[in-house]
Motif scaffolding. Structure first.
Motif, short mmCIF file in Angstrom:
data_model
loop_
_atom_site.label_atom_id
_atom_site.label_comp_id
_atom_site.label_asym_id
_atom_site.label_seq_id
_atom_site.Cartn_x
_atom_site.Cartn_y
_atom_site.Cartn_z
N VAL A 117 -9.81 -3.41 3.08
CA VAL A 117 -9.01 -3.70 1.88
C VAL A 117 -8.44 -5.11 1.86
O VAL A 117 -7.92 -5.55 0.82
CB VAL A 117 -7.85 -2.68 1.72
N SER A 118 -8.53 -5.82 2.97
CA SER A 118 -7.89 -7.15 3.04
C SER A 118 -8.34 -8.10 1.92
O SER A 118 -7.51 -8.85 1.39
CB SER A 118 -8.12 -7.78 4.42
N LEU B 87 -8.80 -7.42 -1.07
CA LEU B 87 -8.17 -7.02 -2.32
C LEU B 87 -6.77 -7.62 -2.48
O LEU B 87 -6.20 -7.59 -3.57
CB LEU B 87 -8.06 -5.49 -2.41
N LEU C 213 -9.77 0.55 7.79
CA LEU C 213 -9.32 0.49 6.40
C LEU C 213 -8.63 -0.83 6.11
O LEU C 213 -8.83 -1.43 5.05
CB LEU C 213 -8.37 1.65 6.08
N LEU D 50 -16.11 -3.94 -0.21
CA LEU D 50 -15.37 -2.92 -0.96
C LEU D 50 -15.03 -3.39 -2.36
O LEU D 50 -15.06 -2.61 -3.32
CB LEU D 50 -14.10 -2.55 -0.20
N GLU D 51 -14.70 -4.68 -2.51
CA GLU D 51 -14.31 -5.17 -3.83
C GLU D 51 -15.45 -5.07 -4.85
O GLU D 51 -15.21 -5.05 -6.06
CB GLU D 51 -13.82 -6.62 -3.76
N THR E 282 0.84 -1.20 0.00
CA THR E 282 0.00 0.00 0.00
C THR E 282 0.87 1.25 0.00
O THR E 282 1.75 1.40 0.85
CB THR E 282 -0.93 0.03 1.23
N CYS F 139 -4.59 -0.94 -7.95
CA CYS F 139 -5.90 -0.33 -7.68
C CYS F 139 -5.68 1.00 -6.98
O CYS F 139 -4.91 1.08 -6.01
CB CYS F 139 -6.75 -1.24 -6.80
N TRP G 273 -7.48 3.90 -4.84
CA TRP G 273 -8.69 4.25 -4.08
C TRP G 273 -8.66 5.75 -3.85
O TRP G 273 -7.80 6.27 -3.15
CB TRP G 273 -8.72 3.50 -2.77
N LEU H 137 -3.44 4.97 -2.45
CA LEU H 137 -4.47 5.76 -1.77
C LEU H 137 -4.23 7.24 -2.03
O LEU H 137 -3.14 7.75 -1.77
CB LEU H 137 -4.43 5.51 -0.26
N LEU I 228 -1.86 -1.24 -3.86
CA LEU I 228 -3.01 -0.37 -3.61
C LEU I 228 -2.47 1.04 -3.40
O LEU I 228 -1.60 1.27 -2.56
CB LEU I 228 -3.76 -0.82 -2.37
#
Length: 249
Positions: free
Chosen positions: A110-111, A113, A106, A68-69, A3, A34, A36, A122, A120
């Motif tokens: 997100v886990s 994903l 959070l 979330l996914e 992340t 991804c 976010w 942000l 990821l």
């Protein structure tokens, strides 16, 4: 999944442009990525041509009523997906306060994903909040764009102090100079001799450039419409530095 967050206490410093362009660089390197867009203003979503917001309110995500996914959307750029901004993000802090473990929200969201993405990214709103505390707790690295001015040093110091107060790792902060104008003496001086108050300062910097401003016009990363520009080279150089730290080599 690693992340990488982009954060600054101040707005208007090139944070979102950097987040979008480095996410593009990661995807170009073959890393499933991804982004976010956590900022209710939605600039990153706009750059990636998505302005529709979430299909559900943020409250339902936090309460686990919608995963979330399910909100992930493919962009027009291969390898880069988006979780779009939404106006209901402005209520996140209040919703976090209602949780028994407000710092872990959070990470829990997100886990799922982790099996889909290498990275990821942000894009964070400019504030001290429960949301920013979650971002710092979750992220492997936090990139902090700074315009070379004394006020930027002050803002960075405030961020560092905030992490210390919350007993979070200040070593994850990676400042870099943004919107650099070499016609300005202070900008030139700080490139040559950076202030000691900026540990982990990245050597690459983003110039003040029309190509970055044109991202809104093209709704695209700089490399898509100005691949040979100094700005495109700068974002690539920033990514190369950060990917080494993230061990995505």
């Amino acid at each position: 999944m690693h992340t990488l967050a982009f954060y600054n206490l101040k707005g208007g410093v090139g944070k979102t442009a950097a987040a979008v362009n480095l996410a593009w660089c990661a995807a170009q390197d073959g890393l499933t990525t991804c982004l976010w867009d956590l900022d209710p203003q939605g600039a990153a979503s706009w750059y990636l041509r998505d302005t529709t917001g979430l299909e559900v309110k943020a409250k339902k995500l936090l309460k686990g009523k919608n995963a979330l996914e399910n909100q992930v959307r493919a962009t027009e750029l291969p390898g880069l997906d988006l979780i779009p901004a939404d106006t209901t993000y402005r209520h996140l802090d209040l919703l976090f306060e209602q949780s028994d473990k407000p710092r872990e929200i959070l990470a829990k969201l997100v886990s799922p994903l982790a099996d889909r993405y290498h990275l990821l990214v942000l894009d964070c709103p400019p504030s001290f909040s429960r949301l920013s505390e979650n971002v710092f707790a979750l992220s492997d690295a936090v990139a902090v764009p700074l315009i070379p001015t004394p006020l930027s040093i002050r803002a960075f110091s405030q961020v560092s102090e905030f992490l210390q107060q919350k007993q979070l790792d200040r070593g994850q902060l990676f400042p870099f100079f943004s919107m650099v104008d070499k016609r300005r003496m202070l900008h030139r001086q700080w490139l040559e001799a950076p202030p000691a108050e900026l540990p982990n300062l990245l050597s690459a910097y983003v110039p003040y450039a029309s190509a970055v401003e044109q991202m809104g016009q093209h709704q695209s990363p700089v490399n898509q419409f100005a691949a040979h520009s100094p700005a495109a080279a700068a974002y690539q150089a920033l990514w190369e530095e950060l990917r080494v730290y993230l061990r995505l080599v």
